[in-house]
Design a protein around this motif. Sequence first.
Motif, PDB file in Angstrom:
ATOM      1  N   UNK A  48       0.751  -1.135  -0.169  1.00 24.97           N
ATOM      2  CA  UNK A  48       0.064  -0.227   0.359  1.00 24.97           C
ATOM      3  C   UNK A  48       0.914   1.446  -0.665  1.00 24.97           C
ATOM      4  N   UNK A  49       1.957   0.934   0.980  1.00 29.20           N
ATOM      5  CA  UNK A  49       3.105   2.662   0.725  1.00 29.20           C
ATOM      6  C   UNK A  49       3.028   2.410  -0.447  1.00 29.20           C
ATOM      7  N   UNK A  50       3.524   1.400  -1.305  1.00 29.88           N
ATOM      8  CA  UNK A  50       4.900   0.755  -2.360  1.00 29.88           C
ATOM      9  C   UNK A  50       4.330   2.127  -3.355  1.00 29.88           C
ATOM     10  N   UNK A  51       2.615   1.621  -3.392  1.00 30.43           N
ATOM     11  CA  UNK A  51       2.103   2.425  -4.400  1.00 30.43           C
ATOM     12  C   UNK A  51       1.181   4.073  -4.102  1.00 30.43           C
ATOM     13  N   UNK A  52       1.648   4.586  -3.087  1.00 28.91           N
ATOM     14  CA  UNK A  52       1.474   5.998  -2.463  1.00 28.91           C
ATOM     15  C   UNK A  52       1.919   6.923  -3.376  1.00 28.91           C
ATOM     16  N   UNK A  53       1.467   8.229  -3.522  1.00 32.41           N
ATOM     17  CA  UNK A  53       1.423   9.117  -4.787  1.00 32.41           C
ATOM     18  C   UNK A  53       2.927   9.544  -4.038  1.00 32.41           C
ATOM     19  N   UNK A  54       4.086  10.224  -4.487  1.00 30.20           N
ATOM     20  CA  UNK A  54       4.908  10.868  -4.175  1.00 30.20           C
ATOM     21  C   UNK A  54       4.573  11.996  -2.908  1.00 30.20           C
ATOM     22  N   UNK A  55       3.659  12.730  -3.109  1.00 30.08           N
ATOM     23  CA  UNK A  55       3.318  13.631  -2.321  1.00 30.08           C
ATOM     24  C   UNK A  55       2.596  13.205  -0.443  1.00 30.08           C
ATOM     25  N   UNK A  56       2.139  12.053  -0.301  1.00 30.83           N
ATOM     26  CA  UNK A  56       2.437  10.997   0.540  1.00 30.83           C
ATOM     27  C   UNK A  56       4.280  10.976   1.216  1.00 30.83           C
ATOM     28  N   UNK A  57       4.704  11.002   1.153  1.00 33.80           N
ATOM     29  CA  UNK A  57       5.968  10.848   1.575  1.00 33.80           C
ATOM     30  C   UNK A  57       6.608  12.547   1.921  1.00 33.80           C
ATOM     31  N   UNK A  58       6.231  13.030   0.823  1.00 32.75           N
ATOM     32  CA  UNK A  58       6.837  14.472   1.764  1.00 32.75           C
ATOM     33  C   UNK A  58       7.471  14.850   2.405  1.00 32.75           C
ATOM     34  N   UNK A  59       7.837  15.530   2.974  1.00 38.90           N
ATOM     35  CA  UNK A  59       8.588  16.080   3.979  1.00 38.90           C
ATOM     36  C   UNK A  59       8.419  14.920   4.914  1.00 38.90           C
ATOM     37  N   UNK A  60       8.329  13.249   5.378  1.00 39.40           N
ATOM     38  CA  UNK A  60       8.123  12.699   6.308  1.00 39.40           C
ATOM     39  C   UNK A  60       9.798  12.512   6.292  1.00 39.40           C
ATOM     40  N   UNK A  61       9.492  11.810   7.659  1.00 39.39           N
ATOM     41  CA  UNK A  61      10.846  11.096   7.292  1.00 39.39           C
ATOM     42  C   UNK A  61      10.640   9.419   6.341  1.00 39.39           C
ATOM     43  N   UNK A  62      11.882   8.958   6.638  1.00 45.88           N
ATOM     44  CA  UNK A  62      11.842   7.951   4.852  1.00 45.88           C
ATOM     45  C   UNK A  62      11.608   6.687   6.108  1.00 45.88           C
ATOM     46  N   UNK A  63      10.456   5.455   6.130  1.00 38.34           N
ATOM     47  CA  UNK A  63       9.757   4.233   6.480  1.00 38.34           C
ATOM     48  C   UNK A  63      10.450   2.940   5.683  1.00 38.34           C
ATOM     49  N   UNK A  64      11.478   2.313   6.647  1.00 44.93           N
ATOM     50  CA  UNK A  64      11.648   1.328   6.022  1.00 44.93           C
ATOM     51  C   UNK A  64       9.995  -0.094   6.081  1.00 44.93           C
ATOM     52  N   UNK A  65      10.053  -0.085   4.892  1.00 42.41           N
ATOM     53  CA  UNK A  65       8.919  -1.665   5.162  1.00 42.41           C
ATOM     54  C   UNK A  65       9.352  -2.715   5.514  1.00 42.41           C
ATOM     55  N   UNK A  66       8.250  -3.981   6.035  1.00 43.94           N
ATOM     56  CA  UNK A  66       8.901  -5.410   5.997  1.00 43.94           C
ATOM     57  C   UNK A  66       8.359  -5.089   7.270  1.00 43.94           C
ATOM     58  N   UNK A  67       7.700  -6.904   7.102  1.00 46.86           N
ATOM     59  CA  UNK A  67       8.281  -7.616   8.960  1.00 46.86           C
ATOM     60  C   UNK A  67       8.407  -8.693   8.678  1.00 46.86           C
ATOM     61  N   UNK A  68       7.972  -9.524  10.112  1.00 49.67           N
ATOM     62  CA  UNK A  68       8.372 -11.054   9.702  1.00 49.67           C
ATOM     63  C   UNK A  68       9.486 -11.273   9.801  1.00 49.67           C
ATOM     64  N   UNK A  69      10.868 -10.752  10.604  1.00 53.90           N
ATOM     65  CA  UNK A  69      12.219 -10.795   9.924  1.00 53.90           C
ATOM     66  C   UNK A  69      12.706 -11.670  10.991  1.00 53.90           C
ATOM     67  N   UNK A  70      13.696 -12.271  10.513  1.00 58.46           N
ATOM     68  CA  UNK A  70      14.695 -12.558  11.106  1.00 58.46           C
ATOM     69  C   UNK A  70      16.102 -12.927  10.922  1.00 58.46           C
ATOM     70  N   UNK A  71      17.032 -12.734  11.667  1.00 55.24           N
ATOM     71  CA  UNK A  71      18.403 -12.877  11.875  1.00 55.24           C
ATOM     72  C   UNK A  71      19.458 -13.057  13.642  1.00 55.24           C
TER      73      UNK A  71
END
Length: 101
Positions: A48-71
């Motif tokens: 959903x975030x990947x498909x949003x417009x560039x205006x949605x992200x303007x002025x916001x801190x970068x958001x790192x997507x993804x979950x269910x991590x392993x490490x």
Amino acid sequence: MAPTDTMRGVVFRGNRVAEVIEFPMPVPGQGEVLIQLKRAAICGSDLHGYRRSTSFFAGKEPWVPGHEPAGRVAALGEGCHRVHVGDRVTIYHWIGCGHCR
């Protein structure tokens, strides 16, 4: 894990654009652990975030997507006694163990 001051993360920029950028390496606080990720999934909810417009992200801190991590546990904050540096872990994001936030 070799010591470093930064880490890389994929961020969404809008209009189906993703970019790898450098972030400061976080330091785990009280009751927190730092995980050196080996794998993380990106699922439909992230898209959903990947498909949003560039205006949605303007002025916001970068958001790192993804979950269910392993490490591996890379560092421990104070008060962490159930895991140790080097332990292999996975993080289930819906139900925790009840011993931390």
